[in-house]
Design a protein around this motif. Structure first.
Motif, PDB file in Angstrom:
ATOM      1  N   ARG A 174       0.822  -1.210   0.000  1.00  0.00           N
ATOM      2  CA  ARG A 174       0.000   0.000   0.000  1.00  0.00           C
ATOM      3  C   ARG A 174       0.859   1.265   0.000  1.00  0.00           C
ATOM      4  NH1 ARG A 174      -5.289   1.438   1.809  1.00  0.00           N
ATOM      5  NH2 ARG A 174      -5.914  -0.721   1.311  1.00  0.00           N
ATOM      6  N   ALA A 175       1.974   1.246   0.742  1.00  0.00           N
ATOM      7  CA  ALA A 175       2.831   2.428   0.843  1.00  0.00           C
ATOM      8  C   ALA A 175       3.896   2.482  -0.248  1.00  0.00           C
ATOM      9  CB  ALA A 175       3.504   2.470   2.220  1.00  0.00           C
ATOM     10  N   GLY A 176       3.869   1.520  -1.162  1.00  0.00           N
ATOM     11  CA  GLY A 176       4.922   1.422  -2.166  1.00  0.00           C
ATOM     12  C   GLY A 176       4.968   2.550  -3.173  1.00  0.00           C
ATOM     13  N   GLY A 177       3.941   3.401  -3.189  1.00  0.00           N
ATOM     14  CA  GLY A 177       3.951   4.506  -4.132  1.00  0.00           C
ATOM     15  C   GLY A 177       4.727   5.724  -3.668  1.00  0.00           C
ATOM     16  N   HIS A 178       5.274   5.671  -2.467  1.00  0.00           N
ATOM     17  CA  HIS A 178       6.083   6.803  -1.973  1.00  0.00           C
ATOM     18  C   HIS A 178       7.220   7.071  -2.958  1.00  0.00           C
ATOM     19  CE1 HIS A 178       8.741   9.216   0.493  1.00  0.00           C
ATOM     20  NE2 HIS A 178       7.800   9.317   1.427  1.00  0.00           N
ATOM     21  N   PRO A 179       7.493   8.349  -3.273  1.00  0.00           N
ATOM     22  CA  PRO A 179       8.527   8.658  -4.274  1.00  0.00           C
ATOM     23  C   PRO A 179       9.907   8.081  -3.968  1.00  0.00           C
ATOM     24  CG  PRO A 179       7.225  10.609  -3.775  1.00  0.00           C
ATOM     25  CD  PRO A 179       6.807   9.563  -2.794  1.00  0.00           C
ATOM     26  N   ALA A 180      10.236   7.878  -2.697  1.00  0.00           N
ATOM     27  CA  ALA A 180      11.557   7.356  -2.347  1.00  0.00           C
ATOM     28  C   ALA A 180      11.636   5.836  -2.445  1.00  0.00           C
ATOM     29  CB  ALA A 180      11.944   7.797  -0.937  1.00  0.00           C
ATOM     30  N   VAL A 181      10.506   5.160  -2.589  1.00  0.00           N
ATOM     31  CA  VAL A 181      10.483   3.697  -2.635  1.00  0.00           C
ATOM     32  C   VAL A 181      10.741   3.229  -4.059  1.00  0.00           C
ATOM     33  CG1 VAL A 181       9.027   1.646  -2.366  1.00  0.00           C
ATOM     34  CG2 VAL A 181       8.928   3.492  -0.672  1.00  0.00           C
ATOM     35  N   ASN A 182      11.732   2.351  -4.217  1.00  0.00           N
ATOM     36  CA  ASN A 182      11.976   1.801  -5.547  1.00  0.00           C
ATOM     37  C   ASN A 182      11.654   0.318  -5.626  1.00  0.00           C
ATOM     38  OD1 ASN A 182      14.217   0.334  -4.545  1.00  0.00           O
ATOM     39  ND2 ASN A 182      15.442   0.799  -6.375  1.00  0.00           N
ATOM     40  N   SER A 183      11.327  -0.326  -4.473  1.00  0.00           N
ATOM     41  CA  SER A 183      11.033  -1.756  -4.515  1.00  0.00           C
ATOM     42  C   SER A 183      10.192  -2.155  -3.315  1.00  0.00           C
ATOM     43  CB  SER A 183      12.324  -2.582  -4.559  1.00  0.00           C
ATOM     44  OG  SER A 183      13.228  -2.188  -3.543  1.00  0.00           O
TER      45      SER A 183
END
Length: 259
Positions: free
Chosen positions: A121-130
């Motif tokens: 769910r939180a994977g769309g954060h701009p700093a998340v790449n995986s």
């Protein structure tokens, strides 16, 4: 005073897990998201936090030369709590905190059970790449349609991320078929999605722990630092569904990497 009457603590990052000899600068971070419960405002279980430490140490050792830091996230409470989605909100806060502490470094969200749902769910954060979701808890119907109590799980925000789901076929707590259905939807939105099945393993993924640990380490290093993925991971990412979403995790996976 009863524990339930006490104010909930703020979410926070556990102490950084790093190995001796690692570079002083941090070049990438993996956030471990513990399991939780569908509905609860109780304080988080210390056991759920402790269960993530072995994986945190394994990943820190594997990424030592790359400058990897691992943190286990300490939630405000142990429940997802319907539309409040507390665990996902805490995961997003944790990514913000990583950016504040370490600057512009890539982040991998790695969660187990309810933590797997929070990672997705939180994977769309701009700093998340995986995103690494292990035995993710998903609502009935919410994995592939609007019939679940919380509606369908979003997947379009995962575009541009490397996404790996891992699920034991004998999981009696979280339905592996639901994670397959979500992976199908995610694959349509983001081709860089794959899923491994751990045959005969349960929710804790303990029976084939060495293989799961090796798979997680290979994925985290590959996604955060551009290291070469093991052949099964590369094949799973490239394969069309359902092949790349029902990839068996073969015995001896870790040994094959060392060999």
């Amino acid at each position: 005073m009863a524990q339930s009457a006490l104010p909930l603590p703020a979410a926070r990052l556990g102490r950084a897990v790093r190995t001796a000899g690692a570079p002083t600068s941090v070049s990438g971070v993996v956030l471990l998201l513990p399991d939780g419960e569908p509905d609860s405002h109780r304080r988080p279980s210390p056991l759920s936090y402790a269960l993530q430490l072995p994986l945190a140490r394994t990943l820190a050792r594997a990424g030592q030369e790359d400058g990897l830091a691992a943190h286990v996230v300490r939630y405000r409470c142990r429940g997802w709590n319907a539309t409040d989605a507390h665990l996902a909100a805490d995961a997003a806060w944790a990514v913000d905190e990583v950016v504040r502490r370490y600057g512009d470094v890539p982040v991998c969200l790695a969660g187990h059970g309810m933590g797997g749902r929070a990672a997705l769910r939180a994977g769309g954060h701009p700093a998340v790449n995986s995103v690494l979701a292990m035995a993710p808890w998903l609502p009935e119907g919410g994995a592939d349609g609007p019939d679940g109590p919380d509606g369908p799980e979003p997947v379009k925000h995962l575009l541009g991320r490397q996404v790996l789901l891992v699920h034991g076929t004998n999981d009696a707590r979280t339905d592996p078929e639901l994670s397959f259905r979500l992976a199908e939807r995610a694959k349509k939105a983001n081709r860089d999605t794959c899923r491994f099945e751990v045959h005969s393993d349960g929710h804790g993924l303990r029976q084939h722990r060495a293989e799961v640990m090796a798979l997680a380490a290979n994925f985290v290093r590959g996604s955060l630092f551009g290291r070469a993925y093991a052949r099964p991971v590369a094949d799973a990412l490239a394969a069309p569904p359902p092949l790349g979403l029902r990839m068996p995790l073969a015995a001896g996976f870790g040994k094959s990497l060392r060999g």
